[in-house]
Write a protein that holds these residues in place. Structure first.
Motif, mmCIF file in Angstrom:
data_model
loop_
_atom_site.group_PDB
_atom_site.id
_atom_site.type_symbol
_atom_site.label_atom_id
_atom_site.label_comp_id
_atom_site.label_asym_id
_atom_site.label_seq_id
_atom_site.Cartn_x
_atom_site.Cartn_y
_atom_site.Cartn_z
ATOM 1 N N HIS A 148 -8.250 -8.855 -30.680
ATOM 2 C CA HIS A 148 -8.128 -8.082 -31.929
ATOM 3 C C HIS A 148 -6.713 -8.153 -32.495
ATOM 4 O O HIS A 148 -6.505 -7.889 -33.668
ATOM 5 N N HIS A 150 -4.218 -6.105 -31.601
ATOM 6 C CA HIS A 150 -3.559 -4.797 -31.685
ATOM 7 C C HIS A 150 -3.898 -3.939 -30.469
ATOM 8 O O HIS A 150 -4.776 -4.282 -29.688
ATOM 9 N N HIS A 152 -5.272 -0.765 -28.276
ATOM 10 C CA HIS A 152 -6.300 0.275 -28.230
ATOM 11 C C HIS A 152 -5.760 1.330 -27.280
ATOM 12 O O HIS A 152 -5.165 1.002 -26.267
ATOM 13 N N CYS A 158 -11.417 0.270 -31.230
ATOM 14 C CA CYS A 158 -10.618 0.069 -32.430
ATOM 15 C C CYS A 158 -10.238 1.395 -33.085
ATOM 16 O O CYS A 158 -11.038 2.303 -33.169
HETATM 17 ZN ZN ZN Z 1 -9.443 -3.430 -32.085
#
Ligand code: ZN
Length: 164
Positions: A148, A150, A152, A158
Motif C-alpha cells: 500500500h 503507507h 497501518h 487502511c
Molecule cells: Zn493501506
C-alpha cells in the motif's frame, strides 16, 4: 531497532517556525506520527535526519526550505477570471483545483475587479522548520503496508492511523 528503509517509524514531534518560534504542528500525546520510511512521506530533511537513529533517540533539528517544503516561487502565484468560480471566494480562503497529479490547493490572496489572485505555494514554503522529535517505535513494515505504501496502525487496516 534502527530507522531504515521499509520500516514503520513512529515519532512524537513538535514543529515550529525556526525564525519566529511559532508552533506549526505537533503530534498528540497518545498518537505519534507513523510513516513508512524511505518513501518520501515526510519532508526530505527530516527523513534524512531520522535515518539510522534508534528507538528512544531524541533531538531537535532545523531543516532548510530546500529540504522542507521548498522555497516560495512567485510563478506559482496566478490570476484567474472571477467567472471561473461559482461563488466569489474570499481572501484567505483555500480553494481546490484539479491538476495533472491530483488536487492542488490554492490560497486566495487577492480579489480585485474581475480577477482572483491565487497562490499555489505550500503554506510552509520558504519556512525553516524546527523539529523537536523523539523516536517512539521502529518496526519492519508488513507486506500489506509495503504494497500500500503507507503505515497501518495497531494491526488495523487502511486509514487506521488517521491524519497524515
Ligand atoms: Zn493501506
Amino acid at each position: 531497532m534502527n530507522v531504515s528503509n521499509d520500516h514503520i517509524v513512529s515519532i512524537a514531534y513538535k514543529l515550529t517556525d525556526a525564525k519566529s518560534g511559532e508552533l506549526l504542528d505537533q503530534s498528540q500525546d497518545e498518537h505519534p506520527l507513523s510513516y513508512l520510511h524511505g518513501h518520501s512521506q515526510i519532508v526530505e530533511g527530516l527523513e534524512k535526519e531520522l535515518s539510522g537513529k534508534e528507538t528512544g533517540h531524541k533531538a531537535t533539528v532545523e531543516i532548510s526550505p530546500e529540504e522542507g517544503y521548498g522555497q516560495r516561487d512567485e510563478e506559482r502565484i496566478i490570476a484567474v477570471p472571477k467567472d471561473r468560480f461559482s461563488e466569489e471566494p474570499e481572501v484567505g480562503q483555500v480553494v481546490q483545483a484539479s491538476a495533472d497529479h491530483g488536487v492542488m490547493r490554492l490560497k486566495v490572496v487577492k480579489v480585485e475587479g474581475d480577477e482572483i489572485t491565487l497562490d499555489a505555494n505550500h503554506p510552509l514554503a520558504g519556512t525553516t522548520l524546527k523539529f523537536e522529535y523523539e523516536i517512539v517505535d521502529v518496526r519492519p513494515a508488513t507486506e500489506q503496508e509495503l504494497s500500500h505504501g503507507h503505515a497501518h496502525c495497531g494491526g488495523g487496516g487502511c486509514g487506521s492511523c488517521g491524519g497524515h
